[in-house]
Design a protein around this motif. Sequence first.
Motif, PDB file in Angstrom:
ATOM      1  N   LEU A  56       0.822  -1.212   0.000  1.00 52.84           N
ATOM      2  CA  LEU A  56       0.000   0.000   0.000  1.00 52.84           C
ATOM      3  C   LEU A  56       0.856   1.261   0.000  1.00 52.84           C
ATOM      4  O   LEU A  56       0.546   2.231  -0.700  1.00 52.84           O
ATOM      5  N   ARG A  57       1.950   1.256   0.769  1.00 56.05           N
ATOM      6  CA  ARG A  57       2.852   2.418   0.774  1.00 56.05           C
ATOM      7  C   ARG A  57       3.472   2.640  -0.600  1.00 56.05           C
ATOM      8  O   ARG A  57       3.649   3.771  -1.040  1.00 56.05           O
ATOM      9  N   SER A  58       3.791   1.551  -1.285  1.00 54.40           N
ATOM     10  CA  SER A  58       4.358   1.655  -2.625  1.00 54.40           C
ATOM     11  C   SER A  58       3.352   2.287  -3.597  1.00 54.40           C
ATOM     12  O   SER A  58       3.718   3.142  -4.409  1.00 54.40           O
ATOM     13  N   ILE A  59       2.101   1.878  -3.497  1.00 49.45           N
ATOM     14  CA  ILE A  59       1.051   2.455  -4.347  1.00 49.45           C
ATOM     15  C   ILE A  59       0.903   3.948  -4.050  1.00 49.45           C
ATOM     16  O   ILE A  59       0.892   4.778  -4.961  1.00 49.45           O
ATOM     17  N   ALA A  60       0.783   4.287  -2.777  1.00 46.58           N
ATOM     18  CA  ALA A  60       0.600   5.685  -2.382  1.00 46.58           C
ATOM     19  C   ALA A  60       1.796   6.534  -2.817  1.00 46.58           C
ATOM     20  O   ALA A  60       1.618   7.653  -3.316  1.00 46.58           O
ATOM     21  N   GLN A  61       2.998   6.008  -2.646  1.00 44.90           N
ATOM     22  CA  GLN A  61       4.192   6.748  -3.033  1.00 44.90           C
ATOM     23  C   GLN A  61       4.194   7.029  -4.537  1.00 44.90           C
ATOM     24  O   GLN A  61       4.487   8.133  -4.967  1.00 44.90           O
ATOM     25  N   ASN A 137      -1.544  -1.258 -10.508  1.00 41.84           N
ATOM     26  CA  ASN A 137      -0.805  -2.440 -10.981  1.00 41.84           C
ATOM     27  C   ASN A 137       0.649  -2.117 -11.308  1.00 41.84           C
ATOM     28  O   ASN A 137       1.539  -2.926 -11.046  1.00 41.84           O
ATOM     29  N   GLN A 138       0.915  -0.941 -11.868  1.00 43.54           N
ATOM     30  CA  GLN A 138       2.299  -0.541 -12.140  1.00 43.54           C
ATOM     31  C   GLN A 138       3.079  -0.390 -10.843  1.00 43.54           C
ATOM     32  O   GLN A 138       4.229  -0.814 -10.749  1.00 43.54           O
ATOM     33  N   ALA A 139       2.450   0.208  -9.843  1.00 42.16           N
ATOM     34  CA  ALA A 139       3.112   0.353  -8.544  1.00 42.16           C
ATOM     35  C   ALA A 139       3.402  -1.010  -7.917  1.00 42.16           C
ATOM     36  O   ALA A 139       4.490  -1.222  -7.358  1.00 42.16           O
ATOM     37  N   LEU A 140       2.465  -1.940  -8.029  1.00 38.34           N
ATOM     38  CA  LEU A 140       2.679  -3.287  -7.485  1.00 38.34           C
ATOM     39  C   LEU A 140       3.780  -4.014  -8.232  1.00 38.34           C
ATOM     40  O   LEU A 140       4.581  -4.723  -7.618  1.00 38.34           O
ATOM     41  N   ALA A 141       3.844  -3.838  -9.540  1.00 36.08           N
ATOM     42  CA  ALA A 141       4.912  -4.488 -10.333  1.00 36.08           C
ATOM     43  C   ALA A 141       6.274  -3.938  -9.922  1.00 36.08           C
ATOM     44  O   ALA A 141       7.236  -4.699  -9.775  1.00 36.08           O
TER      45      ALA A 141
END
Length: 145
Positions: A56-61, A137-141
């Motif tokens: 979640l932090r990766s997505i938000a960032q 999805n890009q953030a998760l990848a």
Amino acid sequence: MRRRIFLSGGLGTVLAGCRSPSDAHGTLQRVSQGTLRVGVLEPVVLFRRREEARALRSIAQRLGAGIELHQGEMDMLMQDLMRDRLDLIAGDVPIAWDGRSDMALTRPWGSTVYKGKMVPAAFGVRGGESAFLDAVNQALAEWRH
């Protein structure tokens, strides 16, 4: 000359079939540089929280957003998602979930137990928000690599 007309007509047909990702409710625009409102399923398995929190932090960032958490049961969270009170549902949502069709699932970020089997876990976003789903999805990848 005939060939040229045919090719340009064909190209127009191909380009007309291409669409940019939709953001029907403006989720991506609103969340970017703002707040990512996340609904978290109860009860949350404690050992899973760290990995999910990192995702979640990766997505938000990536979106330049802060995170606001809301806990609840799936029915309540789904209503809030559809009423634009949430942007994403977290908490071990299984990829194989046979729930509501108006929620789109992200790429897997981990795994969870569903109907007695270990299956990939995802986040849920409001259907029709493909631009937001693509960004998540890009953030998760990126987070996975």
